[in-house]
Design an enzyme around this catalytic site. Sequence first.
Site, PDB file in Angstrom:
ATOM      1  N   TRP A   1     -49.365 -45.392  13.738  1.00  0.00           N
ATOM      2  CA  TRP A   1     -49.043 -44.532  14.838  1.00  0.00           C
ATOM      3  C   TRP A   1     -47.895 -43.548  14.221  1.00  0.00           C
ATOM      4  O   TRP A   1     -47.584 -42.744  14.872  1.00  0.00           O
ATOM      5  CB  TRP A   1     -48.439 -45.502  15.640  1.00  0.00           C
TER       6      TRP A   1
ATOM      7  N   HIS B   1     -60.444 -53.999  22.088  1.00  0.00           N
ATOM      8  CA  HIS B   1     -61.381 -53.867  20.879  1.00  0.00           C
ATOM      9  C   HIS B   1     -61.188 -55.531  20.518  1.00  0.00           C
ATOM     10  O   HIS B   1     -62.257 -55.673  19.511  1.00  0.00           O
ATOM     11  CB  HIS B   1     -61.439 -53.026  19.933  1.00  0.00           C
ATOM     12  N   ASP B   2     -60.299 -56.200  20.521  1.00  0.00           N
ATOM     13  CA  ASP B   2     -60.248 -57.644  19.749  1.00  0.00           C
ATOM     14  C   ASP B   2     -61.012 -58.673  20.434  1.00  0.00           C
ATOM     15  O   ASP B   2     -61.345 -59.897  20.018  1.00  0.00           O
ATOM     16  CB  ASP B   2     -58.835 -57.955  20.065  1.00  0.00           C
TER      17      ASP B   2
ATOM     18  N   GLY C   1     -44.181 -63.193  25.578  1.00  0.00           N
ATOM     19  CA  GLY C   1     -44.890 -63.822  26.521  1.00  0.00           C
ATOM     20  C   GLY C   1     -46.343 -63.546  26.157  1.00  0.00           C
ATOM     21  O   GLY C   1     -46.673 -63.283  25.008  1.00  0.00           O
TER      22      GLY C   1
HETATM   23  C1  LIG Z   1     -54.570 -55.326  17.096  1.00  0.00           C
HETATM   24  S1  LIG Z   1     -53.061 -55.705  17.353  1.00  0.00           S
HETATM   25  C2  LIG Z   1     -52.682 -54.225  18.165  1.00  0.00           C
HETATM   26  C3  LIG Z   1     -51.002 -54.079  18.158  1.00  0.00           C
HETATM   27  C4  LIG Z   1     -50.604 -52.558  18.715  1.00  0.00           C
HETATM   28  N1  LIG Z   1     -50.990 -52.535  20.010  1.00  0.00           N
HETATM   29  C5  LIG Z   1     -51.085 -51.628  17.762  1.00  0.00           C
HETATM   30  O1  LIG Z   1     -52.296 -50.821  18.258  1.00  0.00           O
HETATM   31  O2  LIG Z   1     -50.399 -51.204  16.622  1.00  0.00           O
HETATM   32  C6  LIG Z   1     -53.036 -56.996  18.699  1.00  0.00           C
HETATM   33  C7  LIG Z   1     -51.574 -57.113  19.283  1.00  0.00           C
HETATM   34  O3  LIG Z   1     -51.851 -58.021  20.333  1.00  0.00           O
HETATM   35  C8  LIG Z   1     -50.870 -59.155  20.369  1.00  0.00           C
HETATM   36  N2  LIG Z   1     -51.318 -60.210  21.128  1.00  0.00           N
HETATM   37  C9  LIG Z   1     -52.676 -60.904  20.912  1.00  0.00           C
HETATM   38  N3  LIG Z   1     -52.686 -62.189  21.815  1.00  0.00           N
HETATM   39  C10 LIG Z   1     -51.750 -61.884  22.528  1.00  0.00           C
HETATM   40  C11 LIG Z   1     -51.449 -62.736  23.699  1.00  0.00           C
HETATM   41  N4  LIG Z   1     -52.089 -63.559  24.336  1.00  0.00           N
HETATM   42  N5  LIG Z   1     -50.353 -62.278  24.540  1.00  0.00           N
HETATM   43  C12 LIG Z   1     -49.615 -61.215  23.996  1.00  0.00           C
HETATM   44  N6  LIG Z   1     -49.863 -60.547  22.920  1.00  0.00           N
HETATM   45  C13 LIG Z   1     -50.882 -60.677  22.423  1.00  0.00           C
HETATM   46  C14 LIG Z   1     -51.015 -59.545  18.851  1.00  0.00           C
HETATM   47  O4  LIG Z   1     -49.666 -60.179  18.549  1.00  0.00           O
HETATM   48  C15 LIG Z   1     -50.890 -57.827  18.409  1.00  0.00           C
HETATM   49  O5  LIG Z   1     -49.612 -57.448  18.247  1.00  0.00           O
END
Ligand SMILES: C[S@@+](CC[C@H](N)C(=O)[O-])C[C@H]1O[C@@H](n2cnc3c(N)ncnc32)[C@H](O)[C@@H]1O
Length: 223
Positions: free
Chosen positions: A43, A133-134, A113
């Site tokens: 970012w 996208h995940d 959360g």
């Molecule tokens: C690919 S990273 C993207 C991080 C950030 N949004 C960025 O673009 O830099 C996915 C994020 O989703 C969070 N995450 C995954 N599963 C989650 C859940 N069940 N509840 C809350 N956050 C979650 C992860 O910890 C991580 O920080």
Amino acid sequence: MVLMEGRNQYEKTFGLPSDDVFQAIYSSEEEMLKFMGLMNSSWVLDGHDVVTAFDLSCFQRIIDLGGCTGALANEMARAYPASSITVFDLPEVVEAAQKHYSQEGNGVAFQSGDFFRGDIPSADLYVLARIVHDWTEEKCLALLKKIYEACKPGGGVLLIEALLFENRRGPLMVQIFSLNMLVQAEGRERSPSEYTNMLNKSGFHNVQVCRTGKSYDAILAIR
Ligand SMILES: C[S@@+](CC[C@H](N)C(=O)[O-])C[C@H]1O[C@@H](n2cnc3c(N)ncnc32)[C@H](O)[C@@H]1O
């Protein structure tokens, strides 16, 4: 194997559950901090462009779901000083973000959360940057519907993702990102119409797409 089976190989390779990649990454603090550092760095280059792709100043309470270190939230706080910005992420991530990345006095709050298993706090705008996208379409729809229920009337959702062309034959970088998502997670990169369909199915309307010309693009939809 990944291409033949169309899914990641976490279970076979590491003996870890393949349906929640973050559980696997976060099982080691060292891996978690490396991952967070990688997320944080994107970012610096693209943050300002994605948060100003649309004028978001009408949204008072903004929650960055899965906001990780808060890097994008910091860009939001700079661009929209009158809005309140909260990063929502898993407890271990929030704890590490506050310890290693918190910036005094920038007004960004953190909240722990689980967006799949717990409640999502009420807000005017939800940001999902590199979240959709995940995951599989089924999980994305469940999450977007949950956001729709929590969202205040007139509020919205902002997706930040690298967009494929409609024919999926490019851009090359986004195809490579998509392959990486297949290897590392459960998801893939998508085209504007795929995101629009998901948003509409979840109840959102007035979907607007902005290609920023940088690595990541923005899609805004209204409740
Ligand atoms: C690919 S990273 C993207 C991080 C950030 N949004 C960025 O673009 O830099 C996915 C994020 O989703 C969070 N995450 C995954 N599963 C989650 C859940 N069940 N509840 C809350 N956050 C979650 C992860 O910890 C991580 O920080």
